[in-house]
Design a protein around this motif. Structure first.
Motif, PDB file in Angstrom:
ATOM      1  N   TYR A 325       1.154  -1.076  -0.027  1.00 24.24           N
ATOM      2  CA  TYR A 325      -0.089  -0.217  -0.165  1.00 24.24           C
ATOM      3  C   TYR A 325       0.799   1.434  -0.109  1.00 24.24           C
ATOM      4  O   TYR A 325       0.419   2.023  -0.642  1.00 24.24           O
ATOM      5  CB  TYR A 325      -0.478   0.088   1.342  1.00 24.24           C
ATOM      6  CG  TYR A 325      -1.947  -1.039   1.091  1.00 24.24           C
ATOM      7  CD1 TYR A 325      -3.232  -0.916  -0.429  1.00 24.24           C
ATOM      8  CD2 TYR A 325      -2.505  -2.023   2.035  1.00 24.24           C
ATOM      9  CE1 TYR A 325      -4.013  -2.014   0.101  1.00 24.24           C
ATOM     10  CE2 TYR A 325      -3.590  -3.081   2.295  1.00 24.24           C
ATOM     11  CZ  TYR A 325      -4.079  -2.974   0.857  1.00 24.24           C
ATOM     12  OH  TYR A 325      -5.325  -4.057   1.252  1.00 24.24           O
ATOM     13  N   LEU A 326       2.107   1.182   0.758  1.00 26.01           N
ATOM     14  CA  LEU A 326       2.573   2.331   0.347  1.00 26.01           C
ATOM     15  C   LEU A 326       3.735   3.054  -1.303  1.00 26.01           C
ATOM     16  O   LEU A 326       4.148   4.667  -0.964  1.00 26.01           O
ATOM     17  CB  LEU A 326       3.901   2.735   1.384  1.00 26.01           C
ATOM     18  CG  LEU A 326       5.472   3.342   1.772  1.00 26.01           C
ATOM     19  CD1 LEU A 326       4.267   4.600   2.268  1.00 26.01           C
ATOM     20  CD2 LEU A 326       6.240   2.485   3.412  1.00 26.01           C
ATOM     21  N   VAL A 327       4.292   1.526  -1.587  1.00 22.81           N
ATOM     22  CA  VAL A 327       4.719   1.702  -2.942  1.00 22.81           C
ATOM     23  C   VAL A 327       2.915   2.046  -3.818  1.00 22.81           C
ATOM     24  O   VAL A 327       3.716   3.248  -4.518  1.00 22.81           O
ATOM     25  CB  VAL A 327       5.220   0.213  -3.409  1.00 22.81           C
ATOM     26  CG1 VAL A 327       5.015   0.219  -4.679  1.00 22.81           C
ATOM     27  CG2 VAL A 327       6.289   0.299  -2.530  1.00 22.81           C
ATOM     28  N   LEU A 328       2.262   1.890  -3.014  1.00 20.33           N
ATOM     29  CA  LEU A 328       1.267   2.341  -4.443  1.00 20.33           C
ATOM     30  C   LEU A 328       0.559   3.648  -3.945  1.00 20.33           C
ATOM     31  O   LEU A 328       0.742   4.903  -5.326  1.00 20.33           O
ATOM     32  CB  LEU A 328      -0.265   1.092  -3.836  1.00 20.33           C
ATOM     33  CG  LEU A 328      -1.612   1.288  -4.735  1.00 20.33           C
ATOM     34  CD1 LEU A 328      -1.302   1.301  -6.279  1.00 20.33           C
ATOM     35  CD2 LEU A 328      -2.474   0.725  -3.937  1.00 20.33           C
ATOM     36  N   ALA A 329       0.215   3.761  -2.991  1.00 19.31           N
ATOM     37  CA  ALA A 329       0.362   5.423  -2.068  1.00 19.31           C
ATOM     38  C   ALA A 329       1.026   6.460  -2.921  1.00 19.31           C
ATOM     39  O   ALA A 329       1.440   7.396  -3.984  1.00 19.31           O
ATOM     40  CB  ALA A 329       0.109   5.593  -0.836  1.00 19.31           C
ATOM     41  N   ILE A 330       2.539   5.969  -3.113  1.00 22.69           N
ATOM     42  CA  ILE A 330       3.282   6.849  -3.192  1.00 22.69           C
ATOM     43  C   ILE A 330       3.589   7.278  -4.739  1.00 22.69           C
ATOM     44  O   ILE A 330       3.477   7.995  -6.069  1.00 22.69           O
ATOM     45  CB  ILE A 330       5.066   6.434  -2.609  1.00 22.69           C
ATOM     46  CG1 ILE A 330       5.113   6.715  -1.351  1.00 22.69           C
ATOM     47  CG2 ILE A 330       6.115   6.939  -3.377  1.00 22.69           C
ATOM     48  CD1 ILE A 330       5.961   6.353  -0.444  1.00 22.69           C
ATOM     49  N   GLY A 331       3.727   5.740  -5.329  1.00 20.37           N
ATOM     50  CA  GLY A 331       3.669   5.365  -6.834  1.00 20.37           C
ATOM     51  C   GLY A 331       2.351   6.635  -8.460  1.00 20.37           C
ATOM     52  O   GLY A 331       2.592   7.058  -8.850  1.00 20.37           O
ATOM     53  N   ALA A 332       0.812   6.606  -7.196  1.00 20.54           N
ATOM     54  CA  ALA A 332      -0.186   7.190  -7.679  1.00 20.54           C
ATOM     55  C   ALA A 332       0.309   8.352  -7.284  1.00 20.54           C
ATOM     56  O   ALA A 332      -0.880   9.143  -7.878  1.00 20.54           O
ATOM     57  CB  ALA A 332      -1.473   6.707  -6.810  1.00 20.54           C
ATOM     58  N   THR A 333       0.936   9.055  -6.518  1.00 23.29           N
ATOM     59  CA  THR A 333       0.992  10.639  -6.668  1.00 23.29           C
ATOM     60  C   THR A 333       0.943  11.257  -8.040  1.00 23.29           C
ATOM     61  O   THR A 333       2.307  10.972  -7.683  1.00 23.29           O
ATOM     62  CB  THR A 333       1.689  10.973  -4.843  1.00 23.29           C
ATOM     63  OG1 THR A 333       1.487  10.151  -3.846  1.00 23.29           O
ATOM     64  CG2 THR A 333       1.716  12.528  -4.885  1.00 23.29           C
TER      65      THR A 333
END
Length: 643
Positions: A325-333
């Motif tokens: 979820y952390l990688v997903l949140a950063i990647g989606a920003t």
């Protein structure tokens, strides 16, 4: 004795990290974002005249800085250190390193409790020499180290609360979430990832803990969530509209993925900061990207295949979901654009790898059960990956130590010559030091120390904003406050090194408009002999009139006065020379430049005209002596050319 040895090994490894991080600590030169908190800390100490990047404050006490998405937490912590030890390399750069060391100790304690001493030591062995941490800790420009400590502390406290239901653990989680959001709004990535992992895997457990801890635990959780919601509306929503890199609204989904993929590879290869500081090519490999994907896939396979779920396997499941979820949140920003953003994932990849190998290696060789071959393969692969990581870290650490001690080819924004520039400004001792190009004000304030910090001003954006309106009230107030009656040193980068285009042209326009009594200029070189800084000294202290944009200087006024006197004398001369017709183009020129067309001239009239001209020359000499400048410096060009 066993406990003493156990703690001694952890402390020894953390000491190795501190030793490596402090190699040649005076290099590079102070970077703008690295020390942006120093002027803010001075305001927190009550020095309200210091020009600091503060966007919200109560009275003089700072709350937010830098466009409103970075809080003043680092400045608050730095203020008592500065008050006690002053401003120097150690008081500026050592505290973030010690905060990182504290984060390592928290991680070691967490893993020792959850997985055992062996795995705790292995984790520290991989992290204490990790060049990713070493480089980001010595240049804490995010800021990042406070967020790191809050990240690992909140993770350990959340896992502990899910296991035990203790109120103190829940309070610690809430405090870390709130302080992290105030420190920098991108901590919302961590908050979202931890909560999403909890809801995905531990929702029934969390609900049971809240009910069992009523009324206090539901109250703490509710207040924390309300404050986080308010913070999201007040801080995160405005920050989400920023587009500093200019590509947030133009990148496609595939382009965004490619950008984050490259940033991850550059960050976790370890030397991205060194490449940024020196502008030199450094090793970058996508093997770290592949390793993380392989870890997550192996963890999912292991957890799906092996039963039952032990506490260690529950921890692995939580770490897997939280990392994803952390990688997903950063990647989606869309606003992600630097290694300091991807550092928000650290230390999750290494922590996840250690947990994966620990779970896969449980009971290997002592029990025969389902998934033994899979567990053996994962354990073996993890050990090979860990050994490779350790070898990579050692190689990069050797290069890290050599570069910081010996390399001299710094990029201008990181050049240690900024320290000699600060010393030169101290020698000049102007009344004001005004930076008119980005990247100079915060380092120069830091170098000036607390005693002179209030004499420094940042005018880069002020001049940009006033480009089309030089009569802006804020610019006129700044001119009256910082230029009138003062000796000013304007500072910018040298030719070819300007950060903000047009900085020199804006400075020249300002000087032309305010017309100081005199100016001088000097270039300042670095160790490589390149002139990377320019100091323009403008003296407004000796001027009779206050400088103001579009206002004539005293020298211009002297020109006008002399020209008026000459016009009067010319008319009188014309009256003594009947028939003489002054050239219409020379009505305000000096006598020596006048052109006559005499029709009739008498000897007596010529004599009187000559006496009148000599009298006018005496007037010029008197005006020159009053101005205390050479006569050629104050006369109009037509007269100066004849003297």
């Amino acid at each position: 004795m066993h406990t003493l040895v156990r703690h001694s090994v952890a402390l020894l490894l953390v000491a190795v990290f501190v030793l490596l991080a402090t190699i040649a600590l005076d290099k590079p030169g102070y970077y703008y974002d690295e020390v942006i908190h120093v002027p803010v800390a001075l305001r927190a100490l009550g020095d309200c005249e210091v020009d600091a990047a503060v966007t919200r404050e109560i009275g003089c006490f700072p709350l937010l800085q830098t466009l409103g998405y970075v809080g003043a937490v680092k400045a608050w912590l730095a203020a008592p250190i500065i008050a006690a030890f002053g401003i120097n390399t150690w008081s500026v750069r050592l505290p973030p390193i010690l905060v990182a060391a504290a984060a390592l100790l928290v991680l070691a304690s967490f893993v020792r409790r959850e997985l055992g001493v062996t795995w705790s030591v292995l984790l520290l062995l991989l992290l204490a020499g990790d060049p990713v941490l070493l480089n980001h800790a010595r240049l804490d420009w995010g800021p990042q180290m406070i967020a790191l400590l809050l990240r690992v502390t909140s993770l350990a406290a959340l896992v502990r609360w899910l296991q035990t239901g203790r109120l103190a653990s829940l309070v610690l989680v809430g405090a870390c979430f709130l302080l992290g959001l105030v420190d920098k709004v991108n901590f919302i990535w961590v908050i979202g990832a931890w909560l999403a992992a909890t809801l995905t895997l531990m929702a029934p457990t969390a609900w049971h803990r809240l009910r069992a801890g009523a009324p206090w635990q539901p109250l703490v959780a509710g207040v924390t969530l309300l404050l986080l919601l308010w913070g999201a509306l007040a801080l995160v929503r405005p920050a989400a509209g920023l587009d500093i890199l200019g590509d947030a609204r133009t990148l496609s989904a595939s382009a965004q993925v490619a950008k984050v993929w490259q940033l991850y590879a550059a960050t976790f290869s370890g030397l991205s900061v060194i490449g940024w500081v020196f502008g030199a090519p450094v090793p970058v490999t996508a093997a770290f990207n592949v390793l993380l994907l392989a870890q997550l896939a192996a963890a999912v396979a292991l957890l799906a295949w092996c039963r039952p779920w032990t506490p260690a396997r529950r921890l692995l499941a939580f770490l897997t979901a939280a990392t994803f979820y952390l990688v997903l949140a950063i990647g989606a920003t869309p606003q992600v654009g630097g290694t300091h953003h991807l550092f928000m994932i650290w230390p999750m990849p290494t922590l996840h790898l250690v947990a994966l190998v620990a779970v896969a290696a449980q009971h290997l060789g002592t029990e025969r059960g389902r998934g033994m071959a899979l567990r053996s393969a994962i354990a073996l692969g993890g050990i090979v990956a860990g050994g490779t990581l350790l070898a990579w870290n050692v190689a990069m650490d050797l290069r890290y130590a050599d570069i910081w001690r010996h390399d001299r080819d710094f990029r201008p924004l990181f050049d240690p010559a900024i320290a000699t520039l600060g010393a030169r400004l101290h020698e000049i001792a102007p009344d004001r030091v005004i930076s008119v190009d980005w990247g100079l004000h915060q380092p120069l304030v830091t170098l000036a120390g607390r005693e002179r910090a209030r004499d420094y001003r940042e005018w880069t954006w002020r001049l940009i904003d006033a480009k089309d309106d030089p009569d802006r009230p804020d610019l006129q107030r700044a001119i009256a406050r910082d230029l009138t009656g003062k000796r000013v040193a304007f500072v910018l980068h040298g030719p070819g090194f300007t950060v903000v285009d047009g900085a020199r042209a804006r400075l020249d326009a300002l000087i032309a408009a305010t017309r100081p009594c005199r100016t001088s200029e000097e270039g300042w070189t670095n160790a490589s002999g390149r002139t990377i800084y320019t100091i323009v000294i403008a003296d407004y202290a000796s001027c009779r009139a206050a400088p103001r944009a579009n206002q004539r200087s005293p020298r211009t006024a002297s020109h006008a006065t002399i020209a008026t006197m000459m016009a009067s004398d010319t008319q009188r001369i014309h009256g003594l020379l009947p028939g003489a017709r002054p050239d219409p183009t020379a009505t305000t020129a000096p006598v020596s430049a006048m052109a006559w067309s005499p029709a009739t001239t008498s000897a007596a009239g010529a004599t009187r005209a000559l006496k009148r001209a000599k009298k006018s020359s005496a007037i010029f000499a008197a005006a020159a002596s009053m101005s205390r400048e050479p006569i050629c410096a104050i006369l109009p060009p037509t007269l100066a050319s004849t003297t």
